[in-house]
Design a protein around this motif. Structure first.
Motif, short mmCIF file in Angstrom:
data_model
loop_
_atom_site.label_atom_id
_atom_site.label_comp_id
_atom_site.label_asym_id
_atom_site.label_seq_id
_atom_site.Cartn_x
_atom_site.Cartn_y
_atom_site.Cartn_z
N VAL A 179 -27.66 -9.86 5.00
CA VAL A 179 -28.95 -10.43 5.40
C VAL A 179 -29.52 -9.60 6.55
N PHE A 180 -30.72 -9.12 6.38
CA PHE A 180 -31.41 -8.43 7.46
C PHE A 180 -32.34 -9.44 8.12
N GLU A 181 -32.03 -9.78 9.36
CA GLU A 181 -32.89 -10.76 10.03
C GLU A 181 -32.83 -10.56 11.53
N LYS A 182 -33.59 -11.39 12.22
CA LYS A 182 -33.70 -11.25 13.67
C LYS A 182 -32.32 -11.29 14.32
N PHE A 189 -31.56 -10.92 20.52
CA PHE A 189 -32.89 -11.30 21.02
C PHE A 189 -32.86 -12.79 21.38
N GLU A 220 -42.78 -16.28 19.47
CA GLU A 220 -41.76 -15.63 18.65
C GLU A 220 -42.16 -14.20 18.26
N ALA A 221 -43.38 -13.83 18.61
CA ALA A 221 -43.84 -12.47 18.34
C ALA A 221 -43.76 -11.66 19.64
N GLY A 230 -41.18 -1.96 18.87
CA GLY A 230 -40.57 -3.06 18.15
C GLY A 230 -39.41 -2.60 17.28
N ASN A 231 -39.64 -1.52 16.54
CA ASN A 231 -38.57 -0.98 15.69
C ASN A 231 -37.34 -0.64 16.53
N LYS A 273 -35.46 -3.57 17.85
CA LYS A 273 -34.65 -4.21 16.81
C LYS A 273 -33.34 -3.47 16.59
N GLU A 281 -29.60 -4.85 17.29
CA GLU A 281 -28.62 -4.87 16.21
C GLU A 281 -27.33 -4.12 16.62
#
Lengths: 473, 76
Positions: free
Chosen positions: A3-6, A10, A23-24, A34-35, A38, A42
């Motif tokens: 699963v790719f998710e938040k 964060f 949430e943004a 942003g990239n 993330k 991760e």
């Protein structure tokens, strides 16, 4: 199942962020930050370092790193992130310290910190987000702005003859011996993004293993500053920027460095240790009681450098301090070690002192003619002026001022050396102001004069000056 | 929006309220199964959405998306 998710690194909700969309991110549509955020989050998850990570946010759009990362956060002054990161890492060696900086921050304002942190090989990770512009401040030219690129400060495009060439930080830092890992990656195509992901993980792993300084330059976009839509911005990155900022590994010693090599830890804040240190730093005498001070002293001591003018001021302030009074000592001197002019301002007060400067002294000491000429007019009416008459030929205005002329340098010679002329003067100052008992001053001098062999000479000099004023001899 | 519970086919989903309409995900999708809505979200962006079939769960859109929580991809 994948699963790719938040990332859990964060915050679930960005409570620190103002406005309704909690949430943004605050970043513009299509912004590379942003990239990169993330992928860092991760990597923190996967390396299991979130709990001990410290994210140092710079000045720039990423100044709000602490909105997002659920780890330790610092916000550093502009360009100073590597210096702050150094301090965090050294005082808390278990921390994984991330210095996240843009091109204006890292390559302009913080060039010095950047280069020196790299040169010391600090065991930190620097993520350098290069989008060739000052984004937050409105799109001005940055050190990495491309030749021909328009910005608000290069409306006709950056010109080599006027603005110089874009700086390649990765290449520059790779010339240094200390860094362990330096790579340039980009967030243009998917392939590049996945390479960036790998580089971020590698850099953090190097730090985790104590292998030293890692630096990842990430060529990114600023659609707003570039005045492009997000897709066009990524294309421009790939087609144009990478010609100037070629991707690749510029240095990788990670296989040649042993784990834990870069352990530069020292004990950080240990209260007992700090207290022991402070005890040692205590003044060499105790403030036992607060003595009366009839009148606040606002002194100016002036003469040539080398006459001991500044030391005279220090002695008087130390006497005041020991008596429990508020003191300030403020020196002013030229670049010469000897022979230039020097003066200092000393305040001794019953109340807290607002400014250490003395513009209108009630006590002026002059040990050369230029000082008499310069400062006599500043002395308040009825103030005292003490003149070393061995050196100063001019006469002070005895109608307006209480003038004490004593041949301090000659008297010092009689004691054994001209060098103690300042202590002769100190005797005169104490006698003329009646601020402190001579015995009290003598006991203080015994505590503050470092060379024990000189104490007797100084005592004699002090007495000579004191007696001259009191008894006229 | 696809279901979040047990699935046997890969899918991606977009949180339409968090999407800023940059369209970076649209371009990176190898199967071109992401499109842009004609409707505006409350922040006045045209959000991306999954057209509903053929997602391989490769995750490229997730990494292309700058928003932490706008895209979620599940690959069983």
């Amino acid at each position: 199942m994948k699963v790719f998710e938040k990332s859990p690194s964060f915050y679930e909700v960005f409570e620190r962020k103002s406005g309704p969309a909690k949430e943004a991110t605050h970043y513009c549509p299509g912004c590379g930050h942003g990239n990169i955020h993330k992928m860092i989050a991760e990597a923190m998850d996967d390396l299991e370092i979130t709990e001990r990570s410290v994210f140092v946010s710079p000045v720039g759009c990423s100044v709000f790193g602490y909105y997002y990362f659920d780890c330790g956060n610092f916000q550093a002054a502009h360009g100073r992130a590597p210096a702050v990161a150094t301090a965090v890492k050294r005082s808390n060696p278990d921390a994984i310290v991330i210095s996240y900086q843009g091109d204006g921050d890292l390559a302009a304002i913080g060039t010095a910190e950047t280069i020196h942190a790299a040169n010391r090989g600090e065991n930190i990770t620097v993520f350098f987000v290069n989008n060739a512009i000052y984004g937050m401040t409105g799109g001005q030219m940055a050190p990495t702005t491309m030749i021909g690129q328009r910005s608000t400060t290069t409306p006709l495009g950056r010109a080599e003859q006027i603005h110089g060439n874009p700086i390649r930080m990765a290449e520059m830092l790779a010339t240094l011996p200390a860094p362990t890992y330096i790579e340039r990656v980009a967030v243009g195509t998917s392939k590049q993004i996945m390479k960036t992901r790998k580089a971020i993980r590698k850099a953090l792993k190097i730090q985790k293993e104590g292998k030293g300084y890692s630096f990842v330059e990430i060529v990114s976009t600023c659609p707003t500053g570039w005045k492009m839509d997000p897709v066009a911005a990524r294309d421009w990155l790939v087609d144009d920027m990478l010609k100037v900022f070629p991707l690749g590994v510029f240095k990788d010693e990670s296989d040649n460095v042993d784990e834990g090599t870069w352990d530069r830890s020292f004990e950080g804040f240990v209260p007992d240790k700090v207290n022991t240190y402070l005890d040692r730093m205590k003044s060499p005498f105790d403030v036992t009681e607060e003595l009366d001070l009839v009148k606040d002293l606002n002194c100016k001591f002036a003469g040539f450098g080398g006459q001991g003018i500044l030391t005279l001021g220090l002695f008087l302030s130390q006497i005041g301090m020991r008596a429990g009074h508020q003191v300030s000592w403020f020196p002013a001197y030229g670049p010469e070690m000897r022979g230039g002019t020097a003066n200092c301002s000393v305040n001794i007060s019953r109340d807290r002192i607002g400014s250490p400067l003395v513009d209108r002294p009630n006590m002026l000491v002059v040990m050369n003619q230029p000082s008499l000429d310069a400062f006599e007019k500043d002395v308040v009416d009825g103030g005292t002026i003490i003149v070393d008459s061995t050196i100063v030929e001019g006469k002070a205005d005895a109608k307006r001022l209480n003038v004490v002329a004593l041949p301090a340098s000659d008297m010092a010679d009689e004691v054994g050396t001209t060098k103690v002329a300042n202590v002769v003067i100190l005797g005169a100052v104490v006698a003329a102001t009646d601020a402190y008992e001579p015995e009290f001053v003598e006991s203080t001098l015994r505590a503050v004069i470092k060379k024990q062999s000189l104490i007797d000479m100084n005592m004699e000099a002090f007495r000579k000056g004191y007696d001259f004023v009191k008894n006229g001899n | 929006m696809a279901a979040k519970t047990a699935v046997d086919v890969p899918f991606m989903e977009v949180n339409g309220e968090l999407c800023k309409g940059c369209q970076l995900c649209v371009g990176v999708c190898p199967k071109t199964v992401i499109a842009v809505s004609e409707k505006l979200n409350s922040a006045s962006y045209h959000p991306a959405y999954y057209t509903g079939a053929d997602c391989t769960g490769c995750g490229l859109c997730f990494y292309a998306c700058p928003e932490p929580a706008a895209i979620r991809v599940v690959k069983p």
